[in-house]
Design a protein around this motif. Structure first.
Motif, PDB file in Angstrom:
ATOM      1  N   GLY A 163      18.026  46.586  96.833  1.00 42.25           N
ATOM      2  CA  GLY A 163      17.509  45.348  96.472  1.00 42.25           C
ATOM      3  C   GLY A 163      16.571  44.777  97.613  1.00 42.25           C
ATOM      4  N   SER A 164      16.556  45.190  98.751  1.00 46.90           N
ATOM      5  CA  SER A 164      16.132  44.441  99.970  1.00 46.90           C
ATOM      6  C   SER A 164      14.760  44.517  99.802  1.00 46.90           C
ATOM      7  CB  SER A 164      16.326  45.359 101.174  1.00 46.90           C
ATOM      8  OG  SER A 164      16.018  46.519 101.153  1.00 46.90           O
ATOM      9  N   THR A 165      13.864  45.492  99.306  1.00 46.39           N
ATOM     10  CA  THR A 165      12.145  45.443  99.065  1.00 46.39           C
ATOM     11  C   THR A 165      12.149  44.231  98.175  1.00 46.39           C
ATOM     12  OG1 THR A 165      12.278  47.807  99.214  1.00 46.39           O
ATOM     13  CG2 THR A 165      10.462  46.552  98.341  1.00 46.39           C
ATOM     14  N   LEU A 166      13.015  43.904  96.986  1.00 51.14           N
ATOM     15  CA  LEU A 166      12.726  42.998  96.185  1.00 51.14           C
ATOM     16  C   LEU A 166      12.518  41.740  97.060  1.00 51.14           C
ATOM     17  CD1 LEU A 166      14.701  44.031  92.937  1.00 51.14           C
ATOM     18  CD2 LEU A 166      12.110  44.260  93.164  1.00 51.14           C
ATOM     19  N   LEU A 167      13.819  41.544  97.464  1.00 50.42           N
ATOM     20  CA  LEU A 167      13.909  40.093  98.284  1.00 50.42           C
ATOM     21  C   LEU A 167      12.595  39.976  99.385  1.00 50.42           C
ATOM     22  CD1 LEU A 167      17.719  40.296  99.181  1.00 50.42           C
ATOM     23  CD2 LEU A 167      16.523  38.888  97.378  1.00 50.42           C
ATOM     24  N   GLN A 168      12.290  41.071  99.908  1.00 47.08           N
ATOM     25  CA  GLN A 168      11.113  40.874 100.739  1.00 47.08           C
ATOM     26  C   GLN A 168       9.869  40.493 100.342  1.00 47.08           C
ATOM     27  OE1 GLN A 168      10.943  44.667 103.155  1.00 47.08           O
ATOM     28  NE2 GLN A 168      13.160  44.547 103.896  1.00 47.08           N
ATOM     29  N   ASN A 169       9.809  40.712  98.881  1.00 46.71           N
ATOM     30  CA  ASN A 169       8.497  40.303  98.306  1.00 46.71           C
ATOM     31  C   ASN A 169       8.911  39.090  97.384  1.00 46.71           C
ATOM     32  OD1 ASN A 169       6.392  42.231  98.703  1.00 46.71           O
ATOM     33  ND2 ASN A 169       8.191  43.552  98.906  1.00 46.71           N
ATOM     34  N   GLY A 170       9.942  38.434  97.567  1.00 44.57           N
ATOM     35  CA  GLY A 170      10.142  37.281  96.797  1.00 44.57           C
ATOM     36  C   GLY A 170      10.553  37.629  95.422  1.00 44.57           C
ATOM     37  N   LEU A 171      11.243  38.651  95.014  1.00 49.88           N
ATOM     38  CA  LEU A 171      11.403  39.022  93.752  1.00 49.88           C
ATOM     39  C   LEU A 171      13.028  38.925  93.476  1.00 49.88           C
ATOM     40  CD1 LEU A 171       9.051  41.768  93.239  1.00 49.88           C
ATOM     41  CD2 LEU A 171       8.812  39.442  92.360  1.00 49.88           C
ATOM     42  N   LYS A 172      13.544  38.849  92.014  1.00 50.30           N
ATOM     43  CA  LYS A 172      14.831  39.259  92.075  1.00 50.30           C
ATOM     44  C   LYS A 172      15.026  39.978  91.024  1.00 50.30           C
ATOM     45  CE  LYS A 172      15.311  34.951  89.074  1.00 50.30           C
ATOM     46  NZ  LYS A 172      15.914  33.512  89.105  1.00 50.30           N
ATOM     47  N   GLU A 173      16.137  40.854  90.839  1.00 52.43           N
ATOM     48  CA  GLU A 173      16.368  42.078  89.754  1.00 52.43           C
ATOM     49  C   GLU A 173      17.222  41.089  88.531  1.00 52.43           C
ATOM     50  OE1 GLU A 173      18.571  46.108  89.569  1.00 52.43           O
ATOM     51  OE2 GLU A 173      19.117  44.903  91.219  1.00 52.43           O
ATOM     52  N   VAL A 174      16.645  41.358  87.346  1.00 53.02           N
ATOM     53  CA  VAL A 174      17.189  40.437  86.347  1.00 53.02           C
ATOM     54  C   VAL A 174      17.867  41.449  85.284  1.00 53.02           C
ATOM     55  CG1 VAL A 174      15.932  38.146  86.801  1.00 53.02           C
ATOM     56  CG2 VAL A 174      15.101  40.268  85.454  1.00 53.02           C
ATOM     57  N   GLU A 175      17.152  42.668  85.019  1.00 53.43           N
ATOM     58  CA  GLU A 175      17.978  43.581  84.021  1.00 53.43           C
ATOM     59  C   GLU A 175      17.619  44.696  84.466  1.00 53.43           C
ATOM     60  OE1 GLU A 175      18.923  42.843  80.968  1.00 53.43           O
ATOM     61  OE2 GLU A 175      18.210  40.725  80.757  1.00 53.43           O
ATOM     62  N   VAL A 176      18.815  45.805  84.080  1.00 53.77           N
ATOM     63  CA  VAL A 176      18.822  47.181  84.575  1.00 53.77           C
ATOM     64  C   VAL A 176      18.504  48.035  83.292  1.00 53.77           C
ATOM     65  CG1 VAL A 176      20.050  49.168  85.458  1.00 53.77           C
ATOM     66  CG2 VAL A 176      20.640  46.961  86.527  1.00 53.77           C
ATOM     67  N   ILE A 177      17.456  48.640  83.328  1.00 56.05           N
ATOM     68  CA  ILE A 177      17.111  49.403  82.264  1.00 56.05           C
ATOM     69  C   ILE A 177      17.741  51.106  82.184  1.00 56.05           C
ATOM     70  CG2 ILE A 177      15.035  50.785  81.326  1.00 56.05           C
ATOM     71  CD1 ILE A 177      13.122  48.830  82.175  1.00 56.05           C
ATOM     72  N   LEU A 178      18.005  51.519  83.406  1.00 54.35           N
ATOM     73  CA  LEU A 178      18.613  52.680  83.198  1.00 54.35           C
ATOM     74  C   LEU A 178      19.113  52.906  84.740  1.00 54.35           C
ATOM     75  CD1 LEU A 178      16.963  55.496  84.818  1.00 54.35           C
ATOM     76  CD2 LEU A 178      15.721  54.955  82.845  1.00 54.35           C
ATOM     77  N   LYS A 179      20.315  53.845  85.022  1.00 56.18           N
ATOM     78  CA  LYS A 179      20.657  54.129  86.039  1.00 56.18           C
ATOM     79  C   LYS A 179      20.460  55.613  86.177  1.00 56.18           C
ATOM     80  CE  LYS A 179      24.430  50.766  86.490  1.00 56.18           C
ATOM     81  NZ  LYS A 179      25.695  50.566  86.751  1.00 56.18           N
ATOM     82  N   SER A 180      20.226  56.173  87.647  1.00 51.91           N
ATOM     83  CA  SER A 180      19.494  57.385  88.001  1.00 51.91           C
ATOM     84  C   SER A 180      20.306  58.107  89.156  1.00 51.91           C
ATOM     85  CB  SER A 180      17.973  57.508  87.867  1.00 51.91           C
ATOM     86  OG  SER A 180      17.590  58.696  88.603  1.00 51.91           O
ATOM     87  N   GLU A 181      20.186  59.343  89.386  1.00 53.37           N
ATOM     88  CA  GLU A 181      20.792  59.904  90.454  1.00 53.37           C
ATOM     89  C   GLU A 181      20.080  61.437  90.631  1.00 53.37           C
ATOM     90  OE1 GLU A 181      24.942  61.985  90.483  1.00 53.37           O
ATOM     91  OE2 GLU A 181      25.203  60.064  89.214  1.00 53.37           O
ATOM     92  N   SER A 182      20.014  62.214  91.447  1.00 52.74           N
ATOM     93  CA  SER A 182      19.440  63.357  91.692  1.00 52.74           C
ATOM     94  C   SER A 182      20.447  64.489  90.851  1.00 52.74           C
ATOM     95  CB  SER A 182      19.446  63.890  93.156  1.00 52.74           C
ATOM     96  OG  SER A 182      20.878  63.938  93.744  1.00 52.74           O
ATOM     97  N   CYS A 183      19.474  65.335  90.268  1.00 54.10           N
ATOM     98  CA  CYS A 183      20.444  66.320  89.501  1.00 54.10           C
ATOM     99  C   CYS A 183      19.659  67.898  89.584  1.00 54.10           C
ATOM    100  CB  CYS A 183      20.452  65.877  88.130  1.00 54.10           C
ATOM    101  SG  CYS A 183      18.806  65.657  87.257  1.00 54.10           S
ATOM    102  N   LEU A 184      20.179  68.635  89.359  1.00 55.30           N
ATOM    103  CA  LEU A 184      19.948  70.021  89.376  1.00 55.30           C
ATOM    104  C   LEU A 184      19.576  70.555  87.989  1.00 55.30           C
ATOM    105  CD1 LEU A 184      19.455  72.569  90.809  1.00 55.30           C
ATOM    106  CD2 LEU A 184      21.540  73.403  90.174  1.00 55.30           C
ATOM    107  N   VAL A 185      18.193  70.755  87.684  1.00 49.33           N
ATOM    108  CA  VAL A 185      17.679  71.299  86.515  1.00 49.33           C
ATOM    109  C   VAL A 185      17.031  72.425  86.278  1.00 49.33           C
ATOM    110  CG1 VAL A 185      16.088  70.193  84.740  1.00 49.33           C
ATOM    111  CG2 VAL A 185      17.016  68.621  86.216  1.00 49.33           C
ATOM    112  N   LYS A 186      17.455  73.047  84.879  1.00 51.76           N
ATOM    113  CA  LYS A 186      16.975  74.374  84.976  1.00 51.76           C
ATOM    114  C   LYS A 186      15.856  74.401  83.943  1.00 51.76           C
ATOM    115  CE  LYS A 186      19.288  77.103  81.803  1.00 51.76           C
ATOM    116  NZ  LYS A 186      20.245  78.241  81.271  1.00 51.76           N
ATOM    117  N   GLY A 187      14.689  75.170  84.096  1.00 54.33           N
ATOM    118  CA  GLY A 187      13.696  75.377  83.177  1.00 54.33           C
ATOM    119  C   GLY A 187      14.078  76.014  81.991  1.00 54.33           C
ATOM    120  N   PRO A 188      13.202  76.053  81.155  1.00 52.81           N
ATOM    121  CA  PRO A 188      13.334  76.477  79.720  1.00 52.81           C
ATOM    122  C   PRO A 188      13.357  77.952  79.365  1.00 52.81           C
ATOM    123  CG  PRO A 188      11.097  75.800  79.796  1.00 52.81           C
ATOM    124  CD  PRO A 188      11.619  75.260  81.096  1.00 52.81           C
TER     125      PRO A 188
END
Length: 217
Positions: A163-188
């Motif tokens: 959230g530091s980049t938001l603060l540096q640009n005068g912004l505040k986080e108000v809603e979370v749309i989704l949470k994400s992390e790295s994952c191992l994905v297999k092709g079709p």
């Protein structure tokens, strides 16, 4: 001729170092020269492809890559329903809505008829539609957080870690749309030989993650 599994990882950016560290812990080490786009693994039947994060789903779809390490947010934005073999626990982040910090946020209705800047137009559009919010989406790549200060948009939708980049640009986080992390994905579509190699990598990754977790117990 021996089949080799093609593993796509991010060429540069937030997932790059974590991906290579994880592969190294799994015994999959490479000699990667400067700006090299493909590198053979030592003592393991795999080649590492260094690609732009946003391009990886397409390479999986076309069979250029067999498996990949990438963020869930990219899969969701690209609308790709590939098999997630394992969530990897690094590069955790969230896709959030942010507004100027001096604004009085009154809930999702604040975004009605507003201009929003984002690099994730599909994910944002789906979220707004699900919540019956009519807003104008401006798709831009990079430096999304400066959009409100230069008058391009009134709010943004972007990835947030600390959230530091938001603060540096005068912004505040108000809603979370989704949470994400790295994952191992297999092709079709993988051959039986490549399925075996992918299974071996998955086995090693699970062992590494279990070992990491044991350190904190």
């Amino acid at each position: 001729m021996e089949e080799r599994l093609k593993i796509a990882v991010q060429k540069s950016g937030r997932l790059h170092d974590g991906s290579l560290s994880l592969l190294a812990e799994c015994g999959i080490r490479i000699d990667n020269g400067f700006n090299q786009l493909i590198a053979q693994a030592r003592d393991f039947p795999a080649d590492i492809l260094f690609l732009r994060n946003s391009d990886i789903p397409r390479y999986l779809e076309d069979g250029v890559a067999d498996v990949a390490i990438l963020g869930e947010n990219v899969l969701i934005e690209k609308g790709k329903d590939y098999t997630i073999l394992q969530k990897l626990g690094f590069s955790r982040c969230r896709l959030s809505l942010a507004i100027p910090k001096n604004e009085d946020y009154t809930g999702l209705g604040w975004f009605m008829n507003k201009k929003l800047a984002t690099s994730y137009p599909n994910t944002l559009a789906n979220f707004l539609e699900d919540n019956n919010i009519d807003a104008e989406i401006h798709e831009i790549s990079g430096s999304v957080e400066i959009a409100p200060s230069i008058g391009l948009a009134e709010g943004i939708c972007d990835l947030v870690s600390s959230g530091s980049t938001l603060l540096q640009n005068g912004l505040k986080e108000v809603e979370v749309i989704l949470k994400s992390e790295s994952c191992l994905v297999k092709g079709p579509s993988l051959s039986s030989a490549k399925e075996e190699i992918a299974s071996e990598i998955l086995f090693r990754i699970k062992a590494v993650l279990a070992s990491r977790n044991n350190k904190y117990i």
